[in-house]
Design a protein around this motif. Structure first.
Motif, short mmCIF file in Angstrom:
data_model
loop_
_atom_site.label_atom_id
_atom_site.label_comp_id
_atom_site.label_asym_id
_atom_site.label_seq_id
_atom_site.Cartn_x
_atom_site.Cartn_y
_atom_site.Cartn_z
N LEU A 177 -69.84 -18.24 -21.49
CA LEU A 177 -70.95 -17.43 -20.98
C LEU A 177 -71.66 -18.12 -19.81
O LEU A 177 -72.02 -17.46 -18.82
CB LEU A 177 -71.94 -17.13 -22.10
N ALA A 178 -71.82 -19.43 -19.89
CA ALA A 178 -72.45 -20.17 -18.80
C ALA A 178 -71.58 -20.11 -17.54
O ALA A 178 -72.10 -19.95 -16.43
CB ALA A 178 -72.70 -21.61 -19.20
N ARG B 71 -69.42 -17.71 -16.73
CA ARG B 71 -69.50 -16.34 -16.18
C ARG B 71 -70.82 -16.12 -15.45
O ARG B 71 -70.86 -15.50 -14.39
CB ARG B 71 -69.34 -15.30 -17.29
N TRP B 72 -71.92 -16.62 -16.01
CA TRP B 72 -73.23 -16.49 -15.38
C TRP B 72 -73.25 -17.25 -14.06
O TRP B 72 -73.73 -16.75 -13.06
CB TRP B 72 -74.30 -17.02 -16.33
N TRP B 73 -72.71 -18.47 -14.05
CA TRP B 73 -72.68 -19.27 -12.84
C TRP B 73 -71.84 -18.60 -11.76
O TRP B 73 -72.22 -18.55 -10.60
CB TRP B 73 -72.13 -20.65 -13.17
N ARG B 74 -70.68 -18.06 -12.15
CA ARG B 74 -69.78 -17.42 -11.19
C ARG B 74 -70.40 -16.15 -10.63
O ARG B 74 -70.28 -15.88 -9.43
CB ARG B 74 -68.44 -17.11 -11.84
N SER B 75 -71.08 -15.37 -11.45
CA SER B 75 -71.70 -14.13 -10.96
C SER B 75 -72.88 -14.43 -10.03
O SER B 75 -73.09 -13.71 -9.06
CB SER B 75 -72.14 -13.24 -12.11
N ASN B 76 -73.62 -15.50 -10.29
CA ASN B 76 -74.72 -15.86 -9.40
C ASN B 76 -74.23 -16.50 -8.12
O ASN B 76 -74.89 -16.41 -7.09
CB ASN B 76 -75.70 -16.80 -10.10
N LYS B 77 -73.11 -17.15 -8.15
CA LYS B 77 -72.53 -17.80 -6.97
C LYS B 77 -72.05 -16.76 -5.97
O LYS B 77 -72.22 -16.92 -4.77
CB LYS B 77 -71.40 -18.71 -7.39
#
Length: 71
Positions: free
Chosen positions: A60-61, A63-69
């Motif tokens: 989950l971390a 996916r969150w990091w990739r979507s914010n990047k």
């Protein structure tokens, strides 16, 4: 491709980092009464049970990091 290799290498190193003591005080006392072999099995079982939630949180971390990047 490099990111997946780095992620895989990190995961393998986390799993193979040597003997860990992942037992609460009750489990430690129980393992001492069981002997050497069953105590190692109990310790490995505790580590495997801890691995699943950590893997979910890591996914989950990521996916969150990739979507914010990408945003």
């Amino acid at each position: 491709m490099k990111k997946w290799c780095l992620l895989l290498l990190t995961g393998v190193l986390m799993v193979m980092n040597g003997p860990l003591m992942a037992q609460c005080s009750l489990c430690t006392k129980t393992a001492q009464q069981l002997g050497e072999g069953p105590a190692k099995g109990l310790n490995n079982g505790i580590l495997m049970l801890a691995l699943t939630p950590l893997a979910i949180i890591g996914f989950l971390a990521f996916r969150w990091w990739r979507s914010n990047k990408e945003a």
